[in-house]
Design an enzyme around this catalytic site. Structure first.
Site, PDB file in Angstrom:
ATOM      1  N   GLU D 196       0.823  -1.192   0.219  1.00  0.00           N
ATOM      2  CA  GLU D 196      -0.037   0.059   0.085  1.00  0.00           C
ATOM      3  C   GLU D 196       0.660   1.183   0.035  1.00  0.00           C
ATOM      4  O   GLU D 196       0.413   2.269   0.009  1.00  0.00           O
ATOM      5  CB  GLU D 196      -0.828   0.158   1.036  1.00  0.00           C
ATOM      6  N   ASN D 280      -0.241  -7.068  -4.349  1.00  0.00           N
ATOM      7  CA  ASN D 280      -0.566  -6.209  -5.187  1.00  0.00           C
ATOM      8  C   ASN D 280       0.317  -5.330  -5.866  1.00  0.00           C
ATOM      9  O   ASN D 280       1.655  -4.842  -5.142  1.00  0.00           O
ATOM     10  CB  ASN D 280      -1.620  -5.330  -4.701  1.00  0.00           C
ATOM     11  N   ASP D 322      -6.583  -5.066  -5.867  1.00  0.00           N
ATOM     12  CA  ASP D 322      -5.765  -5.212  -4.742  1.00  0.00           C
ATOM     13  C   ASP D 322      -5.800  -6.850  -4.604  1.00  0.00           C
ATOM     14  O   ASP D 322      -5.918  -7.129  -3.551  1.00  0.00           O
ATOM     15  CB  ASP D 322      -6.137  -4.325  -3.562  1.00  0.00           C
TER      16      ASP D 322
END
Lengths: 219, 685, 336, 598, 207
Positions: D196, D280, D322
């Site tokens: 992230e 991701n 994601d």
């Protein structure tokens, strides 16, 4: 049948004496009828545009209504509840009948009939507003106005129609007050017939709105 | 509400009905003088501030509309001058971008919403009842209401500007730029509420005019005898009725999107809203709006051309039908404002065709005017006609540049550039302001009883005409050279400076022209040459009464035998007698043939319309800008006002008037009179 | 009065079509204008010979029917002429629309993605004819406010712009090459154009988009294919390593002051994407979407006080010490 | 039975590691051959099978399970770790500040020692989904685990003394570690978290002996960095080519390309291959990274010694939602080719994308990929090209909410590990039924701050339940039974030779179910929601115990652990909307529960 | 009707340029937090920051931003651009604490919020010193406070053109800020138990 008389007056002028003409008129002969009709045209245009917006916005959604993620459990295909609006639909369509009787009573100069009719109509108007109050809850509509464009447009359609109901109820009330306080006269007879026209229109509008918001969402 | 009045009236109303006593030709022993006095008493508005506030006289309100709209025209023009100064030089620092944005938005908004449409409505409100030979409009209180709503809306816009709260996103306020995220603060809220106010007022005026034209025409004025100006007002009013709901709807949606606690998603593309929805709704209104402005102007043109070529209109039916056609097609071309947006090509082709098609009815109108001029008597170059000729020149240019813009391919190059700015000013100034000035010169004597000064008038014309072309002609070139509109600055290397400088000089010439006109009008209304009833020997009914007309318009309302009643060889059309002198009574006729049908009592002065206008404006402004929780309170005020209004509107059947007029004016008359005479001192005393 | 960005100075097939059409419309309008003006003058000035049309001021309420009919014939003729003209124009418009559509189709275009921001243009080269290099995501380039396109008379290269906006409505417009295309959030769209002579063409944002709508310009450089190729290859390089101490210090300033919060320079740790990619900023002609030319002095002013040059822009004011500023400028100058 | 003790810690790594591993591989093929009753790595075994050979607790007696003892760690955050049991000691890793407790099983629950790695507090701001830790690994008398501030530590299992500490990542760039390391043959394999934050994902191999970094295998970038060499033979054409880790990204973007490794690793000793999934790609918003974004969201098979890549398969090329590919790769031998054919060595991966992938372990060929939940995000997996088929209707676009994308970002199943019982031949998969509304927005990369570019709000998929515990038959490729749970089943699971499976729910239930029928045999209400990995072991008293940490948190429980505001549906990257009512069901917890038969 | 207009001066002011003085940021102050977003810093250039003292002159320093629509709107933009939203979501929190509610770990005075952004906070809030010009920090402060209704509702930002998330600042009820200690590792109930405890008396509340 009284009519205007073309004659020569004492001063020797050619005159059109209209003193014999009545000073009441009904329906399309009365200017007020036209004022009323034009206002209805304006509002019809508004309703049509709102409904057009409904279908325009619909193109932006793959599912209509879209899923409602706010509730637990979330709702998929959360069509608005049918029960209340259907009651409203039946009520408002049927109410055209007492409205019609009132309308006719007004044309007959039947003061008692008009009064009776207006009481009924006032009750129906208030009932409609009450029903709308219960209907305009997120639990029935499944969406708040600020959830997404779907919520916004259906609340707007219902809110718009609510203002028509409020207006009609207020008119029933004031008309009744007048007739109770004063007495029935042709002017207010005309007003009652116009109110009738307005109410039929309100009913027709509800059929359209109902079809859009409640039936439209199911297809 | 006054209990006393209500009480007495109640008892009186319950009295058994009697045959009504009205002025009959037999009773009219004292003749016109007595009639005049009685009418004067009945129709004059009450004195004092309250009388001013509550007036229902269409002439007074019409003139107020005209003056107010002209005031906004001047204010908006001053803003334009600032903008022109800013653009005269590249990288100029006369205005900051923020101020410039506020100025151009306010300029456009004020010109479109506060000047052009209300001006045309004002002209209609003043002239239509006179032209159809009646004493007032059908719903005089509605008129009062619509004026105050308009005034409050306009004042709010300019007050906002003065307090740094001027809208700054362009007069068509494209979302999402005007939406809650990109237009912080309350500037755009003020704009959208102002628009709503003014459009509600406009719709009220539209209803007013349609009803008056349909129901109160002089006997004999069948549909094919209506003066062309009245036709234009009728068509315009219908357009208002069909077009303006779109703008009230879309501006309300914008407000709801922006408003705290509501924050709907109509224009939020993320949540399924659509920025294009705004454009569709807005242009569905705003293209017809151009015709709402332009069609009444063609009415001025037609009537002035008829009066000066001294012949009845060539192709009356064609003129009327082309006007109606314009109105119809005008609703089908809005997409040509959106040619640059991603729309399907097929749709664009259809809208191109429609946009070109609209040339045909306009062309027909143009040919009919030319034919009228050609086959009439050789005209004298009086100022009204001069303005109309200038209109033909200038509007033709605007119309032709409109043809250029109708083409999709060219449109995508020219749209949103100064070419469009030039085009729309040629169309709107050329199509509306030129005829309007002509109309001012033409009807000024009717309003004031005096002529405008001719020499000053020529100066006005010369300055304005030259200034106008200097200002806007170069903009065509600028647009084709890539100058986009709404830019507060431009770099030097673009080479746009010279033309901009010329435009700025032109703008000042125009301003000087308007200044000359204002001085002229101020001077002439008191000191101008006395005009007499019909200075132009025109043929329509407004010239059948004195200048300025009395409060009751016509001592004896006329009947009509032809299209140009005052020109009809048979001068002896009968006049109407038998309307009540004690009540504000008018004759109501049938829609098609204008056959006398019944007598119709108009409402009298009342404070409720003003109160209602204030309530509506306050609801919109407070509830629509700050917090929707003001709305229920506002609705209560509105309901109260409507109740008061309804309660005091006239009953059709009233007690017979035993005495010629009521003795003593009730103390609380302004809560609502039923159109009966107040005891106003007559002139003779 | 020479202006570089003119609709009537077309430089590509699309704009040439439009230019021709514009001239057709303009000349038609000029002719119509003078015809009407002639009629108007005639109407006002011609001598009224007819008895009924004499010098009297008496209104004519019953015009001579024969004259009227003659007039009607003229009017009808004019109407027919008008309609005919309009049809011609409509037809011409449709034809040119089709022609534009036709030249705009290409199986192997140079595809450029444009993201319009308040108030600058983000430019990504996302696909190109094979001869301009391997087609992969990593071979694309990112730049701002300056678009280079090839001019190759032998194998014309059609450019497809994929347009999108993430804030408000903008409009992509290069007058010399093609008409506008509004970029509406939620409605991504595309525009095809082609340049057939080399040159530098200015573009503007066509739709009012806020405070700096006026200074949201872009420049399209049409250049021969070889030059374009070398430009493309140059843009594909990462930023060079700083050579001198001053440049190294400049890079440090860039990375450690607020610059790196919004801008990226390939080859360094700055990958932010709020502002334009500055990897090759020194090779561009303009700064701040055309607000100032790209020269060191202007650059310094822009870095230190952008709000004076472009009030409302997202670029904040900075205050670097004289040494740091000099170092930064020196470093940025190496980002060719 | 091989049993570790501190006295025999000198026994070489190879030998020490091999035996449990041999257990697992043999188990996967045939009858369970008994179990040593220990739990030396979070995954129980190298094959990620989580099958325990203990059978004291069985379907008959499970209902009489009783709480034996509890232990409070004092850290009230998401407890995702699996406790380790080595000999008579249980090792518990807490969420940040990542204390390591050694508990004496002879005197249930007494703390032998406590180790505090003194992790940097600032790391808390760089961890995407609570400050969790997924456990430790034991080898050679040392406990290896990772701290949130991206260090790997080796602690002496006996004394609790720190032996070495190696910095694996930089929290300034958003690099943290939450995963449990794996040790093989004297090497410790450590991934990195921070998908992230746009970190550059990598697997780091650290020497178990001294903490030196031996090699790093990046998940994006040039082949050299990704340790892709001549041995690399992916099955599908789209994975062939040089420097795809650069070419499938916009220029330079691979430097912030994500592909982090924060799930469990698997190891096949026969081929000496490591298998693990990548997270991701950098920036959730897919528009910012056109291309396939290799080697994110896929699975690598690497040589355990050198780190050379052997094959690769990408679960979701150009990941749009994601859908990290980090879920466990279970190494099984299944008769996928038919009951008559010999069992094939496969890798089973219950993907976040909602498909149960069965891959050939040697080549990386996808043998089958069947949806095990409702899927709208994609339209299936094309077995020919190996690519998942995008659903154009649900493709995220900037500034447009795409509605009802299932699986939502946590996927059909997130990190919570499944188990496989060779006795029943079923996979036990805890997972969730979440769909979401997904809007891509502009994202800005600033090192050390989140790099997302997405507004999301999740909600339960059709049916209204949010979690499910399911038994899946990998051969018949269908669900056998499933238990719907109100909240996502965010806990791991374990299945035993007693044919019972354990899992916990976020609304505080720890359940034991019949592995064959799915009948709930026993249900215990804990203090706090369970998101940890249950383990089972044989205590010094010879009894079979079941242990689990109860303490709600993690991504799913962030609303409770972080006291987030449910009025914002996009909080915790959209998970808050799905579990708005969680605070009514549980409060944070810190407790270890140990159960046994009376 | 003119009353709201009269009140609008400050709210509607759009002043883009920050007037001098610029202040030198004292680099001597040690970082509260070693996490500093952006490319890794070995040295820190001697930047000084344009400070917003005179940006608007109506209100005391720092509070002026709470009543200016443009500043709050800019703050909203920056909140997204500088990834505040990554941790604090649209106010509901995530990796960082929620900003919608009334609980403030380090104080809700504008100056305190400013220091939080400038210096960072020990539990993960990075320090933006030198990264964001001072006046933009103040704009962020204004926006952050507006999330819990601390700003003037007439100036606060409306809904954004994005997914419906939390109530926009102009509709958020005004919370009464309350300073609470950060529950670093303690339970939500307020009881701070940092010592490990063991029970050997099993508490049976299951079967």
């Amino acid at each position: 049948m009284p009519e205007a008389v073309e004659t020569i007056d004492v001063n020797g002028r050619r005159v059109l004496d209209v003193s014999g003409l009545p000073n009441t008129a009904m329906d399309a002969y009365a200017p007020v009828w036209w004022g009323n009709a034009l206002l209805i045209m304006i509002e019809s245009m508004t309703v049509l545009l709102v409904v057009a917006s409904y279908f325009y916005l619909r193109r932006n959604f793959t599912e209509w209504p879209p899923p409602q993620p706010r509730t637990i459990p979330p709702l998929f295909h959360p069509v608005p509840d049918l029960a209340l609006p259907t009651i409203e639909l039946v009520l408002i369509v049927l109410s055209c009948l007492p409205m019609y009787w009132t309308d006719m009573a007004a044309r007959r100069n039947d003061e008692a009939g008009v009064k009776r009719g207006l009481w009924v109509m006032l009750a129906i108007g208030v009932a409609m507003i009450a029903l709308r109050f219960f209907e305009m809850q997120s639990s029935h509509l499944k969406f708040r106005w600020d959830d997404n464009a779907y919520g916004s447009i259906i609340w707007t359609i219902l809110g718009l129609h609510l203002t028509y109901l409020l207006g009609a109820a207020a008119e029933f009330f004031i008309m009744q007050m007048w007739i109770v306080k004063h007495s029935f006269d042709p002017k207010h007879g005309l007003d009652v017939t116009l109110l009738g026209g307005y109410w039929y229109w309100t009913a027709a509008t509800w059929v359209l709105c109902y079809g859009t918001v409640y039936i439209g969402a199911r297809f | 509400m006054s209990e006393a009045i209500l009480h007495t009236e109640t008892t009186e109303l319950r009295a058994p009905a009697q045959p009504e006593a009205v002025a009959s030709p037999v009773a009219d022993e004292l003749g016109p003088e007595n009639e005049r006095l009685a009418l004067e008493r009945t129709w004059r508005r009450p004195p004092g501030f309250l009388g001013w506030l509550t007036t229902t006289d269409h002439k007074e309100i019409g003139l107020r509309y005209i003056k107010t709209a002209f005031g906004f025209f001047v204010l908006a023009g001053i803003l334009a001058l600032h903008m022109r100064v800013q653009l005269a030089l590249p990288k100029n620092t006369f205005l900051t971008n923020d101020v410039y944005n506020q100025f151009f938005t306010t300029h456009g908004t004020a010109m479109m919403f506060l000047f052009a449409v209300p001006m045309m409505e004002g002209m209609g409100i003043y002239l239509v009842p006179l032209m159809v030979g009646t004493r007032n409009v059908s719903f005089p209180r509605l008129l009062n209401f619509s004026y105050y709503l308009y005034l409050i809306g306009g004042i709010c816009l300019f007050t906002g500007l003065a307090f740094n709260m001027g809208p700054d996103m362009g007069w068509f306020a494209y979302t999402p730029l005007s939406g809650p995220q990109y237009a912080p603060g309350h500037r755009m809220d003020l704009w959208s509420q102002m628009v709503t106010c003014v459009e509600i007022s406009g719709m009220a005026a539209g209803v007013e005019i349609v009803t008056t034209v349909f129901k109160q025409r002089a006997p004999g004025m069948s549909l094919n005898r209506i003066p062309i100006f009245v036709w234009t007002q009728l068509v315009t009013s219908f357009m208002i009725i069909f077009a303006m709901p779109a703008i009230t709807l879309c501006s309300t949606m914008l407000s709801m999107d922006r408003l705290t606690h509501l924050k709907t998603h109509f224009y939020n593309p993320a949540e399924g809203g659509d920025a294009l929805l705004w454009q569709h709704l807005f242009w569905f209104f705003a293209h017809p709006e151009v015709y709402i402005i332009f069609i009444p102007a063609t009415g001025f043109v037609s009537d002035i051309i008829i009066a000066f070529s001294r012949r009845r209109a060539f192709g009356y039916t064609a003129l009327v039908l082309s006007m109606v056609a314009t109105a119809f097609i005008g609703f089908g071309v809005w997409v040509h404002h959106m040619f640059a947006t991603p729309l399907p090509r097929l749709g664009q082709g259809m809208f191109t065709a429609a946009s070109l098609m609209i040339v045909v009815p306009n062309g027909v109108q143009m040919f009919c005017w030319l034919a009228t001029l050609w086959s009439g008597r050789r005209p004298r170059f009086e100022l009204p006609l001069v303005w109309v000729i200038a209109f033909i020149v200038v509007f033709l240019i605007g119309g032709l540049s409109g043809v250029i813009l109708a083409s999709v391919s060219v449109n995508v190059q020219a749209t949103d550039t100064f070419f469009v700015v030039a085009h729309l000013h040629y169309v709107l100034i050329g199509g509306a302001v030129f005829p309007l000035f002509g109309a001012f010169y033409y009807w000024f004597p009717k309003w004031t009883g005096r002529m405008l000064n001719t020499a000053a008038g020529w100066w006005h014309f010369a300055l304005f005409f030259i200034g106008f072309n200097l200002t806007f002609w170069p903009m065509h070139h600028l647009g084709l050279r890539g100058m986009t509109r709404r830019r507060y600055t431009y770099p030097e290397e673009t080479g746009w400076m010279t033309l901009n400088m010329v435009a700025t000089i032109g703008a000042f010439l125009m301003a000087a022209g308007v200044l000359v006109f204002i001085v002229n009008a101020m001077w002439s209304r008191r000191r101008g040459r006395v005009a007499g009833d019909n200075p132009w020997q025109a043929g329509t009914l407004e010239w059948a009464t004195s200048s300025p007309p009395p409060s009751y318009n016509f001592l004896y309302p006329p009947t009509v035998r032809g299209r140009e009643p005052l020109w009809e060889p048979e001068k002896e059309a009968p006049v109407i007698v038998g309307l009540s002198r004690e009540k504000r009574q008018v004759l109501s006729t049938t829609v098609l043939d204008a056959a006398p049908h019944h007598r119709y009592d108009l409402a009298g002065e009342s404070i409720w319309p003003f109160f209602l206008a204030f309530g509506v404006a306050a609801t919109l402004m407070l509830g629509g800008i700050f917090n929707p929780w003001y709305v229920p309170g506002g609705i209560a005020v509105i309901t109260l006002a409507l109740f008061g209004w309804f309660w005091t509107s006239p009953a059709l059947r009233e007690r017979p008037s035993a005495q010629p007029h009521v003795a003593g004016q009730p103390r609380l008359w302004w809560l609502g009179r039923r159109g009966k005479s107040a005891d106003v001192k007559s002139k003779d005393e | 009065m020479n202006s570089p960005e003119s609709v009537l100075d077309p430089a590509g097939p699309q704009s040439r079509q439009i230019g021709g059409l514009t001239w057709l419309f303009i000349w038609t309008c000029v002719i119509v204008f003078f015809m009407v003006m002639g009629t108007l003058v005639g109407a006002l000035a011609h001598r009224r010979k007819d008895q009924a049309m004499g010098p009297s001021r008496e209104p004519i309420t019953h015009p001579d029917p024969i004259r009227e009919r003659r007039l009607w014939t003229t009017v009808w003729a004019s109407i027919v002429l008008t309609v005919g003209t309009l049809f011609t124009l409509l037809f011409a418009d449709l034809l040119s629309g089709r022609a534009i559509h036709k030249v705009s189709q290409s199986p192997d275009p140079l595809r450029i993605q444009i993201i319009a921001h308040q108030w600058w243009w983000e430019v990504h080269y996302i696909d190109w004819p094979a001869r301009f290099g391997e087609r992969s995501a990593s071979n694309g380039i990112t730049t701002a406010n300056e678009i280079h396109i090839p001019v190759d008379p032998a194998h014309p290269v059609t450019v497809e712009f994929e347009l999108d906006s993430h804030d408000v409505i903008h409009s992509f417009w290069v007058p010399n090459l093609h008409g506008k295309r509004d970029i509406i959030p939620g409605h991504p769209t595309s525009l095809w154009l082609q340049a057939d002579r080399p040159g530098t063409y200015w573009g503007e944002c066509g739709e009012f988009c806020g405070y700096q709508h006026a200074q949201m310009r872009l420049v399209v450089v049409a250049e021969p294919a070889e030059k374009f190729q070398s430009w493309l290859d140059g843009q594909r390089q990462s930023a060079p390593e700083p050579t001198g101490e001053m440049q190294a210090r400049g890079r440090d300033v860039f990375l450690h002051a607020s610059c790196a919060m919004c801008h990226s320079i390939q080859g360094t740790d700055a990958h932010a994407s709020v502002g334009p990619d500055l990897t090759h900023v020194a090779s561009r002609k303009i700064l701040a979407a055309g607000a100032v030319p790209n020269m060191p002095g202007h650059l310094a002013g822009w870095i230190m006080d952008p709000q004076r040059i472009k009030p409302g822009t997202r670029m904040p004011q900075n205050n670097l010490s004289a040494g740091d500023l000099r170092a930064l400028l020196e470093y940025i100058e190496t980002l060719k | 039975m091989y049993r570790f003790s501190k006295f025999r810690a000198w026994v070489g790594g190879a030998l020490g590691i091999f035996l449990p591993l041999l257990n697992s591989t043999s188990l996967s093929a045939a009858e369970p051959a008994g179990d040593d009753g220990q739990w030396t790595m979070a995954t129980k075994d190298y094959g990620n099978v989580r099958f325990s050979g203990l059978d004291q607790i069985n379907t008959q007696n499970a209902k009489s399970l009783k709480l034996s003892w509890t232990f409070s760690t004092g850290v009230f955050r998401g407890q995702e770790a699996a406790p380790l049991v080595v000999g008579n000691t249980m090792y518990v890793v807490t969420p940040f500040p990542n204390y390591l407790y050694a508990l004496d099983l002879n005197k249930p629950g007494t703390v032998k020692w406590k180790y505090d790695p003194k992790a940097e507090a600032a790391a808390k701001g760089e961890a995407c989904c609570d400050w969790v830790n997924r456990g430790a690994a034991y080898a050679e008398g040392r406990i290896f685990y990772n701290t949130l501030d991206a260090n790997t530590v080796a602690v002496d299992a006996a004394s609790g003394k720190e032996i070495w500490k190696t910095k694996i990542g930089d929290i300034n760039k958003g690099e943290t570690i939450t995963m449990a390391p794996m040790t093989v043959k004297g090497k410790v394999y450590v991934g990195i978290s921070g998908g992230e934050f746009g970190v550059r994902g990598r697997l780091t191999c650290v020497s178990a002996a001294d903490g030196k970094i031996l090699w790093r295998a990046y998940s994006c970038g040039p082949d050299k960095d990704c340790l892709i060499g001549p041995r690399f033979h992916p099955f599908y054409d789209s994975d062939k080519g040089t420097d795809l880790g650069v070419k499938t990204w916009p220029p330079g973007h691979w430097k912030i390309g994500g592909g982090t490794i924060w799930g469990f690793l698997s190891y096949d000793p026969e081929t000496n291959l490591l298998f693990y999934g990548m997270g991701n790609p950098g920036s959730w918003n897919p528009d910012l990274r056109p291309g396939d974004n290799k080697w994110s969201c896929g699975c690598f098979a690497r040589d355990a010694d050198t780190g050379e890549a052997v094959w690769y398969y990408q679960w979701s090329p150009h990941d749009e939602f994601d859908h990290d590919g980090i879920n466990e790769c279970m190494l099984l031998e299944l008769k996928v080719d038919g009951p008559d054919k010999p069992a094939r060595k496969v890798l089973v991966h219950p993907g976040r994308t909602g498909y149960m992938y069965v891959l050939d372990r040697a080549t990386g060929q996808v043998l089958s990929a069947d949806p095990f939940t409702r899927i709208t995000a994609s339209k299936g997996v094309d077995l020919k090209s190996g690519r998942s088929i995008t659903n154009e209707e649900k493709r995220p676009r900037i500034g447009k909410v795409i509605r009802d994308v299932q699986p939502a970002s946590p996927g059909a199943k997130d990190w919570q590990p499944s188990a496989y019982s060779p006795r029943t031949g079923l996979l036990y998969v805890p997972h969730q039924n979440l769909t979401c509304d997904y809007e891509a927005v502009e994202a800005n990369y600033i090192a050390g701050t989140p790099y997302l570019g997405v507004n999301e709000r999740m909600y339960a998929g059709p049916g209204g339940y949010r979690g499910k515990f399911m038994a899946w038959d990998p051969v018949a490729r269908k669900e056998v039974w499933g238990i719907k749970e109100n909240f996502p089943v965010w806990s791991g699971t374990v299945v035993t030779a007693g044919d019972v499976a354990f899992y916990g729910t976020m609304d505080r239930h720890f359940k034991c179910v019949n592995a064959k029928t799915g009948e709930v045999l026993w249900d215990f209400e804990t203090d706090s929601g369970i998101i940890g990995q249950p383990v089972t072991f044989k205590g010094p008293d010879g009894k079979q115990y079941v242990a689990v940490l109860a303490g709600v948190g993690g991504w799913a429980g962030a609303i409770v652990a972080g006291q987030l505001d449910p009025r914002d549906p996009s909080a915790a990257l959209g998970f808050v909307n799905a579990v708005k009512d969680l605070p009514d069901h549980t409060k944070p917890g810190d407790k270890l529960y140990v159960f046994a038969l009376p | 009707m003119t009353l709201p207009a009269a009140l609008s001066c400050k709210r509607e002011e759009r002043s883009f340029r920050v007037a001098p003085p610029f202040v030198e940021m004292p680099e001597a102050i040690p970082y509260n937090n070693r996490v500093r977003p952006g490319p890794f810093a070995t040295t820190t250039p001697s930047t000084s920051q344009p400070v917003s003292v005179e940006r608007l002159s109506h209100e005391p320093f720092g509070r002026q931003y709470l009543i200016n629509a443009q500043a709050l709107s800019d703050g909203q933009t920056l909140y997204g651009a500088f990834n505040c939203s990554g941790c604090h979501a649209n106010g509901g929190g995530g990796m960082g604490p929620p900003l919608l509610d009334n609980k403030w770990f380090y104080g809700a005075e504008p100056e305190q919020v400013y220091v939080s952004i400038l210096e960072g906070r020990p539990n993960g809030m990075p320090s933006y010193r030198g990264r964001i010009p001072d006046y933009q920090m103040w704009e962020l402060v204004g926006y952050v406070l507006s999330l819990s209704g601390q700003a003037s509702p007439n100036a606060a930002a409306g809904r954004s053109e994005h997914m419906t998330t939390a109530l926009p600042p102009n509709s958020t009820p005004r919370e009464k800020p309350e300073v609470v200690p950060q529950p670093t590792t303690g339970p939500a109930t307020g009881k701070t138990a940092t010592q490990p405890t063991t029970t050997s008396q099993p508490r049976q509340n299951g079967q």
